[in-house]
Write a protein that holds these residues in place. Structure first.
Motif, PDB file in Angstrom:
ATOM      1  N   PHE A  66       0.841  -1.203   0.000  1.00 33.45           N
ATOM      2  CA  PHE A  66       0.000   0.000   0.000  1.00 33.45           C
ATOM      3  C   PHE A  66       0.875   1.252   0.000  1.00 33.45           C
ATOM      4  O   PHE A  66       0.654   2.188  -0.778  1.00 33.45           O
ATOM      5  N   ALA A  67       1.893   1.257   0.863  1.00 32.54           N
ATOM      6  CA  ALA A  67       2.805   2.401   0.922  1.00 32.54           C
ATOM      7  C   ALA A  67       3.573   2.563  -0.380  1.00 32.54           C
ATOM      8  O   ALA A  67       3.826   3.686  -0.838  1.00 32.54           O
ATOM      9  N   GLY A  68       3.940   1.443  -1.019  1.00 35.45           N
ATOM     10  CA  GLY A  68       4.650   1.512  -2.289  1.00 35.45           C
ATOM     11  C   GLY A  68       3.824   2.171  -3.370  1.00 35.45           C
ATOM     12  O   GLY A  68       4.333   2.980  -4.157  1.00 35.45           O
ATOM     13  N   ALA A  69       2.524   1.853  -3.421  1.00 33.81           N
ATOM     14  CA  ALA A  69       1.644   2.456  -4.430  1.00 33.81           C
ATOM     15  C   ALA A  69       1.485   3.953  -4.207  1.00 33.81           C
ATOM     16  O   ALA A  69       1.577   4.755  -5.146  1.00 33.81           O
ATOM     17  N   VAL A  70       1.245   4.348  -2.965  1.00 33.63           N
ATOM     18  CA  VAL A  70       1.052   5.771  -2.668  1.00 33.63           C
ATOM     19  C   VAL A  70       2.342   6.551  -2.889  1.00 33.63           C
ATOM     20  O   VAL A  70       2.334   7.669  -3.422  1.00 33.63           O
ATOM     21  N   THR A  71       3.474   5.954  -2.491  1.00 28.75           N
ATOM     22  CA  THR A  71       4.763   6.624  -2.677  1.00 28.75           C
ATOM     23  C   THR A  71       5.070   6.819  -4.153  1.00 28.75           C
ATOM     24  O   THR A  71       5.548   7.885  -4.565  1.00 28.75           O
ATOM     25  N   MET A  72       4.796   5.799  -4.974  1.00 27.43           N
ATOM     26  CA  MET A  72       5.032   5.925  -6.405  1.00 27.43           C
ATOM     27  C   MET A  72       4.192   7.053  -6.999  1.00 27.43           C
ATOM     28  O   MET A  72       4.673   7.834  -7.834  1.00 27.43           O
ATOM     29  N   THR A  73       2.945   7.170  -6.564  1.00 20.35           N
ATOM     30  CA  THR A  73       2.093   8.260  -7.048  1.00 20.35           C
ATOM     31  C   THR A  73       2.668   9.614  -6.682  1.00 20.35           C
ATOM     32  O   THR A  73       2.692  10.544  -7.496  1.00 20.35           O
ATOM     33  N   ALA A  74       3.139   9.740  -5.442  1.00 17.47           N
ATOM     34  CA  ALA A  74       3.727  11.005  -5.001  1.00 17.47           C
ATOM     35  C   ALA A  74       4.980  11.345  -5.808  1.00 17.47           C
ATOM     36  O   ALA A  74       5.199  12.507  -6.187  1.00 17.47           O
ATOM     37  N   VAL A  75       5.807  10.339  -6.098  1.00 16.59           N
ATOM     38  CA  VAL A  75       7.028  10.567  -6.874  1.00 16.59           C
ATOM     39  C   VAL A  75       6.689  10.988  -8.300  1.00 16.59           C
ATOM     40  O   VAL A  75       7.316  11.892  -8.875  1.00 16.59           O
ATOM     41  N   ILE A  76       5.676  10.338  -8.892  1.00 14.38           N
ATOM     42  CA  ILE A  76       5.254  10.704 -10.242  1.00 14.38           C
ATOM     43  C   ILE A  76       4.840  12.166 -10.304  1.00 14.38           C
ATOM     44  O   ILE A  76       5.253  12.915 -11.203  1.00 14.38           O
ATOM     45  N   PHE A  77       4.026  12.591  -9.356  1.00 11.79           N
ATOM     46  CA  PHE A  77       3.591  13.982  -9.353  1.00 11.79           C
ATOM     47  C   PHE A  77       4.745  14.930  -9.038  1.00 11.79           C
ATOM     48  O   PHE A  77       4.793  16.054  -9.547  1.00 11.79           O
ATOM     49  N   GLY A  78       5.680  14.480  -8.209  1.00 11.01           N
ATOM     50  CA  GLY A  78       6.841  15.316  -7.921  1.00 11.01           C
ATOM     51  C   GLY A  78       7.659  15.613  -9.167  1.00 11.01           C
ATOM     52  O   GLY A  78       8.090  16.747  -9.397  1.00 11.01           O
ATOM     53  N   PHE A  79       7.865  14.593 -10.005  1.00  8.31           N
ATOM     54  CA  PHE A  79       8.613  14.784 -11.251  1.00  8.31           C
ATOM     55  C   PHE A  79       7.782  15.501 -12.316  1.00  8.31           C
ATOM     56  O   PHE A  79       8.322  16.207 -13.171  1.00  8.31           O
ATOM     57  N   ALA A  80       6.461  15.299 -12.289  1.00  8.16           N
ATOM     58  CA  ALA A  80       5.601  15.868 -13.338  1.00  8.16           C
ATOM     59  C   ALA A  80       5.245  17.322 -13.080  1.00  8.16           C
ATOM     60  O   ALA A  80       4.802  18.026 -13.990  1.00  8.16           O
ATOM     61  N   TRP A  81       5.437  17.794 -11.840  1.00  8.07           N
ATOM     62  CA  TRP A  81       4.986  19.144 -11.506  1.00  8.07           C
ATOM     63  C   TRP A  81       5.934  20.195 -12.078  1.00  8.07           C
ATOM     64  O   TRP A  81       7.117  20.217 -11.786  1.00  8.07           O
ATOM     65  N   ARG A  82       5.387  21.060 -12.906  1.00 10.73           N
ATOM     66  CA  ARG A  82       6.131  22.200 -13.454  1.00 10.73           C
ATOM     67  C   ARG A  82       5.212  23.418 -13.391  1.00 10.73           C
ATOM     68  O   ARG A  82       4.749  23.910 -14.409  1.00 10.73           O
ATOM     69  N   GLY A  83       4.931  23.894 -12.176  1.00  9.61           N
ATOM     70  CA  GLY A  83       3.952  24.943 -12.016  1.00  9.61           C
ATOM     71  C   GLY A  83       2.558  24.444 -12.345  1.00  9.61           C
ATOM     72  O   GLY A  83       1.665  25.215 -12.669  1.00  9.61           O
ATOM     73  N   GLY A  84       2.353  23.148 -12.266  1.00  8.07           N
ATOM     74  CA  GLY A  84       1.110  22.485 -12.646  1.00  8.07           C
ATOM     75  C   GLY A  84       1.441  21.141 -13.278  1.00  8.07           C
ATOM     76  O   GLY A  84       2.609  20.760 -13.394  1.00  8.07           O
ATOM     77  N   THR A  85       0.420  20.412 -13.677  1.00  7.27           N
ATOM     78  CA  THR A  85       0.641  19.112 -14.286  1.00  7.27           C
ATOM     79  C   THR A  85      -0.132  19.017 -15.595  1.00  7.27           C
ATOM     80  O   THR A  85      -1.090  19.753 -15.823  1.00  7.27           O
ATOM     81  N   THR A  86       0.320  18.112 -16.450  1.00  6.35           N
ATOM     82  CA  THR A  86      -0.420  17.787 -17.669  1.00  6.35           C
ATOM     83  C   THR A  86      -0.563  16.275 -17.751  1.00  6.35           C
ATOM     84  O   THR A  86       0.262  15.526 -17.209  1.00  6.35           O
ATOM     85  N   SER A  87      -1.583  15.824 -18.440  1.00  4.20           N
ATOM     86  CA  SER A  87      -1.826  14.389 -18.558  1.00  4.20           C
ATOM     87  C   SER A  87      -0.668  13.679 -19.236  1.00  4.20           C
ATOM     88  O   SER A  87      -0.235  12.612 -18.800  1.00  4.20           O
TER      89      SER A  87
END
Length: 273
Positions: A66-87
């Protein structure tokens, strides 16, 4: 058999709703938790726990996945964030991180004890053989509040599925909603993986079938995706138990065999629409 059937229903429902969230938020008909690397994060955590079971209590497996799934999501958004996100950015980064997590799991398997690695590989195929009421209870506690929250926020999913420009024009905070919805998706996917291992293609197929039956409005689509996802996993588990008796195939193998042609059909249909 009753806890196994109940767990199959709950896992399928969680994956169906998670897939519906992914497809709405990313506006991609081929999106599902596995595409974004959410399942890969959970699988990497599980491989670490199972192969290192001599040093780490195996009772931590559900919590770790469970922690692995949530952590992966957080990491994805951390890398994807550039003043916002895109699909597109989220999908590309998710695919890349999924490959990295898969490589990490393979590395651990290469140097692990053979018996433990075999056990981990069976789990990674998705299995309901170890179904118990405690797993049913845990999944119900994790998934039920998230399901209700998503269903109550169906209008937000309707808006974000129209595109960022339209959603912002109607007053939606798109980036905030995207983060919240994807975290909800990670919770549902992580809870299902913790209960039964990664089960492929349910999150892809169930929302498409639900959309054909219930339409595109998420107030009806979410319950329909949950119901169809539950039926897919339940039928797949019955097939897994009866195809090669007394052997029991992992349910994830059956859903993959059924889902691969469906995935090809979606690609063909999108090419000719």
């Amino acid at each position: 058999r009753l806890p196994r059937a109940t767990l199959a229903i709950l896992v399928g429902a969680a994956l169906g709703v998670a897939g519906a969230i992914c497809q709405a938020v990313l506006r991609n008909p081929l999106a599902e938790p596995g595409l974004l690397g959410i399942n890969a994060g959970a699988a990497l955590a599980a491989m670490m726990i199972i192969v290192q079971a001599g040093m780490v209590p195996e009772s931590l497996l559900p919590l770790a996945t469970f922690a692995g799934a949530v952590t992966m999501t957080a990491v994805i958004f951390g890398f994807a964030w550039r003043g916002g996100t895109t699909s597109l950015r989220i999908i590309l980064i998710g695919v890349g991180l999924s490959a990295m997590a898969g490589a990490g799991a393979s590395f651990i398997a290469t140097f692990g004890e053979i018996a433990l690695v075999q056990r981990a590989m069976v789990w990674l195929a998705g299995s309901l053989q170890d179904s118990r009421w405690i797993k049913v209870q845990t999944l119900l506690i994790w998934a039920s509040p998230v399901f209700l929250m998503i269903w109550m926020a169906a209008r937000e999913l309707d808006l974000i599925a129209l595109g960022d420009t339209v959603a912002r024009g109607r007053g939606q905070q798109v980036d905030l909603q995207r983060v919240l919805m994807m975290l909800a998706c990670a919770v549902l996917a992580g809870a299902s993986v913790a209960a039964a291992g990664p089960i492929a293609f349910v999150g892809l197929a169930a929302p498409h079938m639900a959309r054909a039956l219930a339409g595109r409005r998420h107030v009806a689509l979410i319950p329909a995706a949950a119901l169809i996802g539950a039926l897919i996993v339940l039928v797949a588990d019955l097939a897994a138990r009866r195809t090669m008796p007394p052997l029991q195939l992992p349910v994830g193998v059956v859903t993959t065999l059924l889902g691969a042609p469906f995935f090809g059909y979606l690609l063909w249909k999108k090419s000719y629409d």
